[in-house]
Write an enzyme that holds these catalytic residues in place. Structure first.
Site, PDB file in Angstrom:
ATOM      1  N   ARG A  62       0.967  -1.136  -0.074  1.00 58.60           N
ATOM      2  CA  ARG A  62      -0.195  -0.003   0.022  1.00 58.60           C
ATOM      3  C   ARG A  62       1.011   1.108  -0.124  1.00 58.60           C
ATOM      4  O   ARG A  62       1.944   1.372   0.816  1.00 58.60           O
ATOM      5  CB  ARG A  62      -0.979   0.069   1.102  1.00 58.60           C
ATOM      6  CG  ARG A  62      -2.147  -0.638   1.046  1.00 58.60           C
ATOM      7  CD  ARG A  62      -3.242  -0.135   0.127  1.00 58.60           C
ATOM      8  NE  ARG A  62      -4.216  -0.947  -0.177  1.00 58.60           N
ATOM      9  CZ  ARG A  62      -4.482  -1.941  -1.020  1.00 58.60           C
ATOM     10  NH1 ARG A  62      -3.472  -2.319  -1.736  1.00 58.60           N
ATOM     11  NH2 ARG A  62      -5.622  -2.554  -0.934  1.00 58.60           N
ATOM     12  N   GLU A  91      -3.370   7.814  -4.582  1.00 60.06           N
ATOM     13  CA  GLU A  91      -3.602   7.328  -5.883  1.00 60.06           C
ATOM     14  C   GLU A  91      -5.106   8.150  -6.430  1.00 60.06           C
ATOM     15  O   GLU A  91      -5.888   8.143  -5.459  1.00 60.06           O
ATOM     16  CB  GLU A  91      -4.104   5.936  -5.939  1.00 60.06           C
ATOM     17  CG  GLU A  91      -2.762   5.255  -5.420  1.00 60.06           C
ATOM     18  CD  GLU A  91      -2.614   3.710  -5.324  1.00 60.06           C
ATOM     19  OE1 GLU A  91      -3.855   3.078  -5.723  1.00 60.06           O
ATOM     20  OE2 GLU A  91      -1.856   3.208  -4.937  1.00 60.06           O
ATOM     21  N   HIS A 132      -1.147   0.778 -10.156  1.00 54.72           N
ATOM     22  CA  HIS A 132      -1.693  -0.167  -9.186  1.00 54.72           C
ATOM     23  C   HIS A 132      -2.471  -1.317  -9.952  1.00 54.72           C
ATOM     24  O   HIS A 132      -3.634  -1.489 -10.153  1.00 54.72           O
ATOM     25  CB  HIS A 132      -3.003   0.635  -8.494  1.00 54.72           C
ATOM     26  CG  HIS A 132      -3.298  -0.285  -7.248  1.00 54.72           C
ATOM     27  ND1 HIS A 132      -3.774   0.579  -5.902  1.00 54.72           N
ATOM     28  CD2 HIS A 132      -3.422  -1.444  -6.780  1.00 54.72           C
ATOM     29  CE1 HIS A 132      -3.980  -0.499  -5.136  1.00 54.72           C
ATOM     30  NE2 HIS A 132      -3.701  -1.696  -5.619  1.00 54.72           N
TER      31      HIS A 132
HETATM   32  P1  NAP Z   1      -1.716 -11.280   4.495  1.00 54.45           P
HETATM   33  O1  NAP Z   1      -1.475 -12.925   4.096  1.00 54.45           O
HETATM   34  O2  NAP Z   1      -2.487 -10.986   5.691  1.00 54.45           O
HETATM   35  O3  NAP Z   1      -0.240 -10.812   4.904  1.00 54.45           O
HETATM   36  C1  NAP Z   1       0.030  -9.726   5.278  1.00 54.45           C
HETATM   37  C2  NAP Z   1       1.448  -9.739   6.363  1.00 54.45           C
HETATM   38  O4  NAP Z   1       1.690  -8.545   6.882  1.00 54.45           O
HETATM   39  C3  NAP Z   1       1.329 -10.852   7.133  1.00 54.45           C
HETATM   40  O5  NAP Z   1       2.225 -11.577   7.315  1.00 54.45           O
HETATM   41  C4  NAP Z   1       1.420  -9.848   8.611  1.00 54.45           C
HETATM   42  O6  NAP Z   1       1.955 -10.709   9.552  1.00 54.45           O
HETATM   43  C5  NAP Z   1       1.929  -8.548   8.216  1.00 54.45           C
HETATM   44  N1  NAP Z   1       1.644  -7.298   8.861  1.00 54.45           N
HETATM   45  C6  NAP Z   1       0.595  -6.873   9.037  1.00 54.45           C
HETATM   46  N2  NAP Z   1       0.377  -5.926   9.724  1.00 54.45           N
HETATM   47  C7  NAP Z   1       1.925  -5.416  10.022  1.00 54.45           C
HETATM   48  C8  NAP Z   1       2.394  -4.562  10.913  1.00 54.45           C
HETATM   49  N3  NAP Z   1       1.862  -3.558  11.459  1.00 54.45           N
HETATM   50  N4  NAP Z   1       3.855  -4.706  10.917  1.00 54.45           N
HETATM   51  C9  NAP Z   1       4.584  -5.886  10.452  1.00 54.45           C
HETATM   52  N5  NAP Z   1       3.989  -6.781   9.629  1.00 54.45           N
HETATM   53  C10 NAP Z   1       2.638  -6.495   9.362  1.00 54.45           C
HETATM   54  O7  NAP Z   1      -2.130 -10.505   3.291  1.00 54.45           O
HETATM   55  P2  NAP Z   1      -1.614 -10.794   1.551  1.00 54.45           P
HETATM   56  O8  NAP Z   1      -2.822 -11.518   1.088  1.00 54.45           O
HETATM   57  O9  NAP Z   1      -0.080 -11.300   1.434  1.00 54.45           O
HETATM   58  O10 NAP Z   1      -1.615  -9.127   1.240  1.00 54.45           O
HETATM   59  C11 NAP Z   1      -0.693  -8.418   1.720  1.00 54.45           C
HETATM   60  C12 NAP Z   1      -1.272  -6.881   1.322  1.00 54.45           C
HETATM   61  O11 NAP Z   1      -0.835  -6.667  -0.217  1.00 54.45           O
HETATM   62  C13 NAP Z   1      -2.652  -6.412   1.104  1.00 54.45           C
HETATM   63  O12 NAP Z   1      -3.240  -6.143   2.369  1.00 54.45           O
HETATM   64  C14 NAP Z   1      -2.783  -5.264   0.220  1.00 54.45           C
HETATM   65  O13 NAP Z   1      -2.591  -4.170   0.876  1.00 54.45           O
HETATM   66  C15 NAP Z   1      -1.467  -5.634  -0.875  1.00 54.45           C
HETATM   67  N6  NAP Z   1      -2.030  -6.059  -2.033  1.00 54.45           N
HETATM   68  C16 NAP Z   1      -1.751  -5.009  -3.194  1.00 54.45           C
HETATM   69  C17 NAP Z   1      -2.071  -5.464  -4.607  1.00 54.45           C
HETATM   70  C18 NAP Z   1      -1.760  -4.462  -5.523  1.00 54.45           C
HETATM   71  O14 NAP Z   1      -2.700  -4.600  -6.563  1.00 54.45           O
HETATM   72  N7  NAP Z   1      -0.777  -3.936  -5.547  1.00 54.45           N
HETATM   73  C19 NAP Z   1      -2.722  -6.558  -4.456  1.00 54.45           C
HETATM   74  C20 NAP Z   1      -2.939  -7.394  -3.592  1.00 54.45           C
HETATM   75  C21 NAP Z   1      -2.532  -7.208  -2.431  1.00 54.45           C
HETATM   76  P3  NAP Z   1       1.637 -10.417  11.139  1.00 54.45           P
HETATM   77  O15 NAP Z   1       0.250 -10.280  11.431  1.00 54.45           O
HETATM   78  O16 NAP Z   1       2.389 -11.331  11.933  1.00 54.45           O
HETATM   79  O17 NAP Z   1       2.327  -8.817  11.416  1.00 54.45           O
HETATM   80  C1  8YV Z   2      -6.964  -4.354  -6.546  1.00 54.82           C
HETATM   81  C2  8YV Z   2      -5.503  -4.662  -4.201  1.00 54.82           C
HETATM   82  O1  8YV Z   2      -6.361  -3.769  -7.458  1.00 54.82           O
HETATM   83  O2  8YV Z   2      -6.500  -6.576  -3.348  1.00 54.82           O
HETATM   84  C3  8YV Z   2      -5.852  -5.550  -3.226  1.00 54.82           C
HETATM   85  O3  8YV Z   2      -5.604  -5.091  -1.938  1.00 54.82           O
HETATM   86  O4  8YV Z   2      -5.002  -3.585  -3.968  1.00 54.82           O
HETATM   87  C4  8YV Z   2      -5.778  -4.837  -5.903  1.00 54.82           C
HETATM   88  O5  8YV Z   2      -5.647  -6.319  -5.941  1.00 54.82           O
HETATM   89  C5  8YV Z   2      -7.459  -3.010  -5.706  1.00 54.82           C
HETATM   90  O6  8YV Z   2      -8.381  -3.701  -4.596  1.00 54.82           O
HETATM   91  C6  8YV Z   2      -8.638  -2.703  -6.656  1.00 54.82           C
HETATM   92  O7  8YV Z   2      -9.821  -2.482  -6.370  1.00 54.82           O
END
Ligand code: NAP
Ligand code: 8YV
Length: 310
Positions: free
Chosen positions: A222, A251, A269
């Protein structure tokens, strides 16, 4: 997505707040009857919206990151929040590796060189100062996507370490209790942590300085996690080498300092943005609504609103 809208309107009476001429007026008229909200992207649900809907039971968010939904307000009201995990994990990890390679080897700048006719006019694109080979990867947010990135990075020959709030069981990669400690131990920092107050500006000037002058920052988590002003300064003063960003603080606006910098690769994104993956996310969002109203249970509730309720 049209696909989501079609599935929703086939089963529910849908009011589209985002497209209403007068959202406040629409809200006033429908508030007593609204039992669920479908949210997407940065258009979430804040405490005021949640508290204005007395019959609200469920908020189904499109996206695995649900920082635009006030889960504390939802939990207080007994409203369940769902997100769309797992179905996008591999896609986002693929994009993260692509963005890392683009940044380290300057692939978009090299393509711009070719397209501008500079290869034939001026000769070969410059040798890149950095190579992926021998790089040490630190992953901030070692969850579903972080682990999928680690699997790929290992195949590329990178060493891996990570930082979370707590160590992950059954993983042999070194764990760092602090982000600064992780940054000091690696030269490539991959951010895939969620947004929200707990991670706000965690990647700050100190962390960037610890990453060092050969450092590459990639953010697919993020935008709010990175202090963009500090990042621009670090890039300008060359205290780090480059940055690849898929997410930004404000964004779709991008800090002008990032736009003018040659050492950045900037994507709008798109990490999960393929038709199959976005369709799977949309289906999971709608399936959560169906499951709630047909089987009285959510499919993928977020940890803050667990099911069964604790
Ligand atoms: P997830 O499985 O919940 O993984 C998040 C990780 O972050 C966990 O291992 C958690 O471990 C750690 N974390 C959470 N809060 C924290 C903190 N305050 N300090 C340190 N570590 C922390 O989630 P995911 O499915 O991998 O997705 C992760 C993130 O990727 C989403 O929340 C989203 O923001 C982002 N994302 C972006 C896109 C994009 O389009 N660019 C797409 C998908 C996802 P602990 O709980 O042990 O801290
Ligand atoms: C999407 C994301 O692009 O899943 C997330 O957390 O950041 C992305 O996969 C976003 O949610 C758009 O709606």
């Amino acid at each position: 997505m049209a696909h989501v809208a079609d599935r929703l309107s086939a089963a529910f009476v849908v009011h589209n707040l985002g497209q209403a001429d007068d959202p406040a007026e629409l809200l006033k008229a429908i508030a007593p009857k609204v039992r669920a909200i479908a949210t997407a992207g940065s258009a979430g649900a804040d405490a005021a919206l949640i508290d204005s809907l007395p019959a609200l039971e469920l908020i189904a968010h499109f996206g695995v990151g649900y920082d635009p939904v006030d889960v504390v307000a939802a939990a207080r009201r007994g409203v369940v929040v769902t997100n769309t995990p797992n179905v996008l994990t591999e896609e986002v990890a693929d994009t993260a590796m692509g963005l890392l390679l683009m940044t380290v080897r300057e692939l978009s700048a090299a393509e711009r060189w070719l397209r501008a006719g500079r290869w034939s006019a001026e000769g070969a694109y410059r040798l890149t100062p950095a190579s992926l080979q021998g790089r040490r990867l630190g992953i901030f947010g070692f969850g579903r996507i972080g682990k999928a990135i680690a699997r790929r990075a290992e195949a590329f020959g990178m060493t891996i370490a990570y930082h979370n709030r707590r160590p992950v069981e059954d993983v042999s990669y070194p764990y760092f209790e602090t982000l600064e400690g992780l940054a000091a131990a690696v030269d490539t920092l991959m951010v895939v942590a969620p947004g929200g107050p707990a991670t706000f500006h965690k990647v700050d000037a100190k962390v960037l300085s610890a990453l060092g002058e050969n450092g590459i920052l990639v953010n697919v988590g993020r935008g709010s996690v990175v202090d963009e002003a500090a990042l621009v300064t670090a890039l300008r003063e060359r205290t780090i080498l480059g940055a690849g960003l898929d997410v930004f603080e404000d964004e779709p606006r991008v800090h002008p300092g990032l736009l003018e910098m040659e050492g950045t690769v900037l994507l709008p994104h798109v990490a999960s943005a393929s038709i199959p993956t976005r369709r799977a996310m949309g289906d999971l969002q709608v399936d959560n609504l169906f499951s709630w109203f047909r089987q009285s249970r959510p499919l993928t509730p977020v940890p803050e609103t667990p099911w069964p309720r604790t």
